[in-house]
Design a protein around this motif. Structure first.
Motif, PDB file in Angstrom:
ATOM      1  N   ALA A  98      41.702  35.834  28.173  1.00  0.00           N
ATOM      2  CA  ALA A  98      41.662  34.858  29.257  1.00  0.00           C
ATOM      3  C   ALA A  98      42.665  33.729  29.048  1.00  0.00           C
ATOM      4  O   ALA A  98      42.855  32.888  29.934  1.00  0.00           O
ATOM      5  N   ASN A  99      43.307  33.704  27.894  1.00  0.00           N
ATOM      6  CA  ASN A  99      44.353  32.709  27.637  1.00  0.00           C
ATOM      7  C   ASN A  99      45.750  33.298  27.803  1.00  0.00           C
ATOM      8  O   ASN A  99      46.742  32.635  27.506  1.00  0.00           O
ATOM      9  N   GLN A 100      45.821  34.539  28.273  1.00  0.00           N
ATOM     10  CA  GLN A 100      47.100  35.193  28.509  1.00  0.00           C
ATOM     11  C   GLN A 100      47.586  34.909  29.933  1.00  0.00           C
ATOM     12  O   GLN A 100      46.783  34.710  30.853  1.00  0.00           O
ATOM     13  N   GLY A 101      48.873  34.956  30.123  1.00  0.00           N
ATOM     14  CA  GLY A 101      49.421  34.740  31.464  1.00  0.00           C
ATOM     15  C   GLY A 101      48.958  35.787  32.452  1.00  0.00           C
ATOM     16  O   GLY A 101      48.737  35.487  33.638  1.00  0.00           O
ATOM     17  N   ALA A 102      48.786  37.029  31.991  1.00  0.00           N
ATOM     18  CA  ALA A 102      48.363  38.105  32.889  1.00  0.00           C
ATOM     19  C   ALA A 102      47.013  37.810  33.527  1.00  0.00           C
ATOM     20  O   ALA A 102      46.753  38.221  34.667  1.00  0.00           O
ATOM     21  N   PHE A 103      46.151  37.115  32.807  1.00  0.00           N
ATOM     22  CA  PHE A 103      44.839  36.757  33.336  1.00  0.00           C
ATOM     23  C   PHE A 103      44.991  35.914  34.595  1.00  0.00           C
ATOM     24  O   PHE A 103      44.392  36.201  35.645  1.00  0.00           O
ATOM     25  N   HIS A 104      45.786  34.887  34.519  1.00  0.00           N
ATOM     26  CA  HIS A 104      45.933  33.965  35.645  1.00  0.00           C
ATOM     27  C   HIS A 104      46.686  34.611  36.806  1.00  0.00           C
ATOM     28  O   HIS A 104      46.351  34.392  37.974  1.00  0.00           O
ATOM     29  N   GLU A 105      47.683  35.422  36.504  1.00  0.00           N
ATOM     30  CA  GLU A 105      48.411  36.120  37.563  1.00  0.00           C
ATOM     31  C   GLU A 105      47.486  37.080  38.309  1.00  0.00           C
ATOM     32  O   GLU A 105      47.521  37.168  39.544  1.00  0.00           O
ATOM     33  N   ALA A 106      46.661  37.812  37.555  1.00  0.00           N
ATOM     34  CA  ALA A 106      45.770  38.786  38.171  1.00  0.00           C
ATOM     35  C   ALA A 106      44.717  38.106  39.037  1.00  0.00           C
ATOM     36  O   ALA A 106      44.444  38.541  40.167  1.00  0.00           O
ATOM     37  N   LEU A 107      44.114  37.030  38.520  1.00  0.00           N
ATOM     38  CA  LEU A 107      43.099  36.332  39.304  1.00  0.00           C
ATOM     39  C   LEU A 107      43.692  35.731  40.575  1.00  0.00           C
ATOM     40  O   LEU A 107      43.076  35.779  41.646  1.00  0.00           O
ATOM     41  N   ASN A 108      44.884  35.191  40.464  1.00  0.00           N
ATOM     42  CA  ASN A 108      45.509  34.568  41.623  1.00  0.00           C
ATOM     43  C   ASN A 108      45.748  35.582  42.736  1.00  0.00           C
ATOM     44  O   ASN A 108      45.403  35.345  43.898  1.00  0.00           O
ATOM     45  N   LEU A 109      46.345  36.728  42.400  1.00  0.00           N
ATOM     46  CA  LEU A 109      46.633  37.732  43.422  1.00  0.00           C
ATOM     47  C   LEU A 109      45.355  38.352  43.984  1.00  0.00           C
ATOM     48  O   LEU A 109      45.251  38.599  45.189  1.00  0.00           O
ATOM     49  N   ALA A 110      44.387  38.603  43.121  1.00  0.00           N
ATOM     50  CA  ALA A 110      43.131  39.188  43.583  1.00  0.00           C
ATOM     51  C   ALA A 110      42.436  38.281  44.587  1.00  0.00           C
ATOM     52  O   ALA A 110      41.903  38.746  45.600  1.00  0.00           O
ATOM     53  N   ALA A 111      42.460  36.983  44.312  1.00  0.00           N
ATOM     54  CA  ALA A 111      41.827  36.032  45.228  1.00  0.00           C
ATOM     55  C   ALA A 111      42.653  35.843  46.501  1.00  0.00           C
ATOM     56  O   ALA A 111      42.114  35.780  47.605  1.00  0.00           O
ATOM     57  N   LEU A 112      43.968  35.761  46.336  1.00  0.00           N
ATOM     58  CA  LEU A 112      44.856  35.562  47.489  1.00  0.00           C
ATOM     59  C   LEU A 112      44.722  36.699  48.496  1.00  0.00           C
ATOM     60  O   LEU A 112      44.668  36.467  49.711  1.00  0.00           O
ATOM     61  N   TRP A 113      44.639  37.920  47.980  1.00  0.00           N
ATOM     62  CA  TRP A 113      44.571  39.088  48.851  1.00  0.00           C
ATOM     63  C   TRP A 113      43.133  39.576  49.076  1.00  0.00           C
ATOM     64  O   TRP A 113      42.925  40.598  49.725  1.00  0.00           O
ATOM     65  N   LYS A 114      42.171  38.858  48.534  1.00  0.00           N
ATOM     66  CA  LYS A 114      40.746  39.164  48.714  1.00  0.00           C
ATOM     67  C   LYS A 114      40.452  40.622  48.362  1.00  0.00           C
ATOM     68  O   LYS A 114      39.916  41.400  49.157  1.00  0.00           O
ATOM     69  N   LEU A 115      40.810  40.989  47.143  1.00  0.00           N
ATOM     70  CA  LEU A 115      40.722  42.378  46.721  1.00  0.00           C
ATOM     71  C   LEU A 115      39.365  42.720  46.118  1.00  0.00           C
ATOM     72  O   LEU A 115      38.701  41.861  45.522  1.00  0.00           O
ATOM     73  N   PRO A 116      38.950  43.981  46.228  1.00  0.00           N
ATOM     74  CA  PRO A 116      37.658  44.421  45.664  1.00  0.00           C
ATOM     75  C   PRO A 116      37.760  44.699  44.166  1.00  0.00           C
ATOM     76  O   PRO A 116      37.766  45.851  43.724  1.00  0.00           O
ATOM     77  N   VAL A 117      37.875  43.637  43.399  1.00  0.00           N
ATOM     78  CA  VAL A 117      38.020  43.779  41.953  1.00  0.00           C
ATOM     79  C   VAL A 117      37.088  42.807  41.245  1.00  0.00           C
ATOM     80  O   VAL A 117      36.866  41.687  41.723  1.00  0.00           O
ATOM     81  N   ILE A 118      36.523  43.253  40.125  1.00  0.00           N
ATOM     82  CA  ILE A 118      35.630  42.418  39.323  1.00  0.00           C
ATOM     83  C   ILE A 118      36.231  42.303  37.935  1.00  0.00           C
ATOM     84  O   ILE A 118      36.575  43.313  37.310  1.00  0.00           O
ATOM     85  N   PHE A 119      36.370  41.076  37.470  1.00  0.00           N
ATOM     86  CA  PHE A 119      36.895  40.816  36.134  1.00  0.00           C
ATOM     87  C   PHE A 119      35.712  40.537  35.202  1.00  0.00           C
ATOM     88  O   PHE A 119      34.910  39.639  35.470  1.00  0.00           O
ATOM     89  N   VAL A 120      35.610  41.299  34.140  1.00  0.00           N
ATOM     90  CA  VAL A 120      34.500  41.162  33.195  1.00  0.00           C
ATOM     91  C   VAL A 120      35.048  40.701  31.849  1.00  0.00           C
ATOM     92  O   VAL A 120      35.837  41.402  31.213  1.00  0.00           O
ATOM     93  N   VAL A 121      34.638  39.516  31.434  1.00  0.00           N
ATOM     94  CA  VAL A 121      35.060  38.967  30.149  1.00  0.00           C
ATOM     95  C   VAL A 121      33.967  39.233  29.124  1.00  0.00           C
ATOM     96  O   VAL A 121      32.835  38.757  29.265  1.00  0.00           O
ATOM     97  N   GLU A 122      34.295  39.996  28.091  1.00  0.00           N
ATOM     98  CA  GLU A 122      33.361  40.231  26.994  1.00  0.00           C
ATOM     99  C   GLU A 122      33.616  39.155  25.934  1.00  0.00           C
ATOM    100  O   GLU A 122      34.524  39.273  25.112  1.00  0.00           O
ATOM    101  N   ASP A 123      32.816  38.122  25.972  1.00  0.00           N
ATOM    102  CA  ASP A 123      33.012  36.969  25.087  1.00  0.00           C
ATOM    103  C   ASP A 123      32.195  37.152  23.810  1.00  0.00           C
ATOM    104  O   ASP A 123      31.017  36.799  23.749  1.00  0.00           O
ATOM    105  N   ASN A 124      32.856  37.698  22.781  1.00  0.00           N
ATOM    106  CA  ASN A 124      32.172  37.849  21.492  1.00  0.00           C
ATOM    107  C   ASN A 124      32.519  36.712  20.530  1.00  0.00           C
ATOM    108  O   ASN A 124      32.217  36.776  19.348  1.00  0.00           O
ATOM    109  N   ALA A 125      33.176  35.670  21.075  1.00  0.00           N
ATOM    110  CA  ALA A 125      33.448  34.411  20.366  1.00  0.00           C
ATOM    111  C   ALA A 125      34.605  34.466  19.386  1.00  0.00           C
ATOM    112  O   ALA A 125      34.984  33.433  18.834  1.00  0.00           O
ATOM    113  N   TRP A 126      35.175  35.661  19.179  1.00  0.00           N
ATOM    114  CA  TRP A 126      36.264  35.776  18.213  1.00  0.00           C
ATOM    115  C   TRP A 126      37.418  36.577  18.789  1.00  0.00           C
ATOM    116  O   TRP A 126      37.243  37.722  19.210  1.00  0.00           O
ATOM    117  N   GLY A 127      38.615  35.995  18.804  1.00  0.00           N
ATOM    118  CA  GLY A 127      39.840  36.694  19.131  1.00  0.00           C
ATOM    119  C   GLY A 127      40.505  37.072  17.822  1.00  0.00           C
ATOM    120  O   GLY A 127      41.201  36.245  17.214  1.00  0.00           O
TER     121      GLY A 127
END
Length: 328
Positions: free
Chosen positions: A157-186
């Motif tokens: 979620a700290n990568q540039g691809a994360f923000h680019e993907a969310l922006n386009l998905a929201a802009l185009w109102k796409l049927p996509v779900i982003f699931v973050v598996e937060d295990n607290a360690w990168g």
């Protein structure tokens, strides 16, 4: 939205298959790598990332999906692949590098690809987000049914691809779900040391989409949040981000000494393991008997044993096959 008894039973059995599969892979992976750990040795050379503890993230979402829905996953993919319906025998053979594997043994465990159920994964952080958005755009432009789900770790979620993907998905109102598996360690870096917000569900607001935080590593809670998000996507309501606080019960990779973890940190996650917790709920709420449970456990172990036997007995590809099915 709450799961039916049958859905809970499916989640429980699928979590067991995933856990048994990974425990078996762990034992086999270490063959030939002792007493001095050498990643290149043994029947499964290379890196190995286990998802023990993170099974609720997979079953709670995939319980709502069909084979035509698209899923992209991470370098820690086995639990999601199993929940999505990837052929277990062919996946095991792929991990062993065998000819009968999903990609003829070329991809290994971080590049599992099964077009029959629209599943793929990648070892590159956040790499699956763009393809998931693209798949959702394709569905929308063609007027086809189906949603896309992109799994990432909290570090992605700290990568540039994360923000680019969310922006386009929201802009185009796409049927996509982003699931973050937060295990607290990168890998060995804690979320507190790398991320400015307390949870990544908050970031959804910046892109005008719903954001859900699921605590407790509870498959029932994941099921409820995913059901709402997938219903919204299927009805044309656009994307959703689901941030799941989960537990990584193993190291980042096999051979990880985990010296970065504070002493005793894993005691609580192991004590609240989601698999025995779901079993207790099934017994208390749905009348699951000891005999029923024994049958489920035996069936799950049998599936894993058959997959591992298939993988061990399969042939390796001929050396010259390494030059086939590659881009010129």
């Amino acid at each position: 939205m709450l799961p039916t008894r049958d859905q809970k039973l499916w989640m429980y059995e699928t979590m067991l298959v995933s856990r048994f599969f990974e425990e078996t892979i762990e034992q086999i992976y270490l063959e030939g790598k002792k007493p001095v750990f050498n990643m290149a040795k043994g029947p499964i050379p290379g890196e190995m990332h286990l998802s023990n503890g993170q099974e609720p993230c997979a079953v709670g979402v995939c319980a709502h999906l069909t084979p035509s829905d698209i899923v992209t996953s991470t370098h820690r993919p086995h639990h999601v692949a199993i929940a999505k319906g990837v052929d277990l025998k062919k996946m095991a053979a792929e991990i062993f590098g065998k000819k009968t594997g999903l990609s003829g043994g070329r991809g290994g465990h971080m590049h599992i690809f099964d077009p029959d159920v629209n599943f793929s994964c990648s070892g590159i952080i956040a790499q699956g987000m763009g393809p998931a958005v693209g798949a959702a755009l394709s569905r929308k432009l063609q007027g086809k049914e189906g949603v896309a789900v992109s799994y990432i770790g909290e570090g992605a979620a700290n990568q540039g691809a994360f923000h680019e993907a969310l922006n386009l998905a929201a802009l185009w109102k796409l049927p996509v779900i982003f699931v973050v598996e937060d295990n607290a360690w990168g890998i060995s870096v804690s979320k507190e040391s790398s991320t400015a917000v307390p949870n990544n569900a908050l970031r959804a607001q910046a892109y005008g989409m719903p954001g859900h935080l699921v605590k407790g590593n509870d498959p029932i809670a994941v099921f409820s949040a995913a059901g709402e998000a997938i219903r919204l996507a299927r009805s044309g309501g656009g994307p959703t981000l689901i941030d799941i606080e989960t537990d990584r019960l193993a190291g980042h990779f096999m051979g990880d000494a985990e010296g970065y973890r504070p002493k005793g940190e894993l005691d609580s996650p192991r004590a609240r393991d989601a698999i025995p917790a779901l079993l207790k709920r099934l017994q208390a709420e749905d009348g699951l008997t000891d005999a029923d449970n024994a049958e489920i456990v035996a069936r799950a172990r049998r599936k894993v044993d058959e997959a591992i036997k298939f993988a061990r007995e399969s042939e390796y590809p001929a050396p010259e096959e390494a030059l086939e099915k590659v881009f010129a």
